[in-house]
Design an enzyme around this catalytic site. Structure first.
Site, PDB file in Angstrom:
ATOM      1  N   CYS A 113       0.866  -1.271  -0.017  1.00  0.00           N
ATOM      2  CA  CYS A 113      -0.002   0.028  -0.092  1.00  0.00           C
ATOM      3  C   CYS A 113       0.807   1.150   0.046  1.00  0.00           C
ATOM      4  O   CYS A 113       1.458   1.663  -0.959  1.00  0.00           O
ATOM      5  CB  CYS A 113      -0.968  -0.052   1.338  1.00  0.00           C
ATOM      6  N   HIS A 221      -3.487  -5.174   0.622  1.00  0.00           N
ATOM      7  CA  HIS A 221      -3.095  -5.506   1.754  1.00  0.00           C
ATOM      8  C   HIS A 221      -3.164  -7.029   1.917  1.00  0.00           C
ATOM      9  O   HIS A 221      -3.892  -7.581   2.708  1.00  0.00           O
ATOM     10  CB  HIS A 221      -3.854  -4.846   2.985  1.00  0.00           C
ATOM     11  N   GLU A 223      -1.212  -8.622   3.961  1.00  0.00           N
ATOM     12  CA  GLU A 223      -0.717  -8.876   5.278  1.00  0.00           C
ATOM     13  C   GLU A 223      -2.061  -9.551   6.073  1.00  0.00           C
ATOM     14  O   GLU A 223      -2.125 -10.405   7.290  1.00  0.00           O
ATOM     15  CB  GLU A 223      -0.133  -7.984   6.334  1.00  0.00           C
TER      16      GLU A 223
END
Length: 259
Positions: A113, A221, A223
């Site tokens: 990001c 994202h 993660e």
């Protein structure tokens, strides 16, 4: 055997609106520790406390995290406007030269990001302040309401280049991703290869062409739910392999050497 160290770029926050902190989302540490198989180390991204030279010696690789503040437009030759939002000039002062040093050395990093945007700016690129204001573009911002699961839910396809580096990582030409960003690439920096696009043409996956190390970066994202997501898991696993390769031999992985 000690795990290789991944420096996780932290963000500055005011806790309870008055106590200054450096913080990082636990999902970043979880992805680094449990999917990449590396030791997560949170970095206070501020030149008052750390230097790029020190970080390059202490860490084997870097996770350039997302964050609410944006890269300051002066870093890519434009004037600040209200549309550019909040900034973190201290983080800019660390991450932009850090990216350039890693590219030169072949030291691995994974951009997420804001980190994706930092990689583009570090290589001479520019950013749009607000993607959703552009004709034909969708709203890529995080939904304002709902649970974390709803905010990080998969929302659009990303199409990657046939036979390209992301295709090899994912094992697919189209993947589903979340989307939680306002800014995006306007012009690609020198050697920035745009390898994945959203349906509206927004760049979503990049790497640095001809770099000797791992430089993969994504606008979404990964993660979130990295251990079980079929897109996030191979991305963080490939990053972990690159970091171990650097720690063992001081060279970048074979994966990055072809486009």
């Amino acid at each position: 055997m000690a795990r290789p160290v991944v420096g996780i770029i932290g963000n500055s926050y005011l806790l309870n609106d008055q106590y200054p902190t450096h913080a990082g989302g636990t999902m970043n540490s979880d992805a680094v520790a449990n999917v990449s198989g590396c030791l997560p180390l949170l970095i206070p991204a501020d030149p008052r406390y750390v230097s790029v030279a020190e970080l390059l010696e202490v860490c084997d690789g870097f996770l350039l995290t997302g964050g609410r503040p944006n890269v300051h437009p002066e870093e890519y030759g434009e004037c600040e406007t209200a549309a550019h939002g909040d900034f973190d000039r201290a983080r800019d002062a660390i991450t932009l030269p850090l990216v350039r040093a890693c590219v030169e050395r072949g030291q691995p990093f994974l951009g997420i990001c804001r980190g994706f945007q930092e990689v583009n700016v570090a290589m001479g690129g520019t950013l749009y302040p607000e993607i959703r204001d552009l004709p034909g573009r969708m709203n890529h911002r995080m939904p304002p309401d709902g649970t974390l699961e709803e905010k990080f839910a998969l929302r659009h396809i990303v199409s990657v280049t046939e036979g390209g580096v992301f295709h090899r990582v994912f094992g697919a030409r189209e993947v589903m991703t979340n989307t939680l960003h306002g800014q995006g690439i306007k012009t690609a920096g020198a050697r920035i290869e745009i390898d994945g696009l959203a349906p509206d043409g927004t760049p979503e996956a990049i790497y640095v062409r001809d770099a000797p190390g791992f430089t993969l970066s994504v606008q979404w994202h990964p993660e979130w739910d990295a251990a079980s997501d079929p897109v996030s898991r191979p991305l963080f696993a490939a990053f972990g392999d690159a970091v171990r390769d650097w720690a063992a031999r001081g060279t970048g992985p074979v994966l990055q050497k072809t486009g």
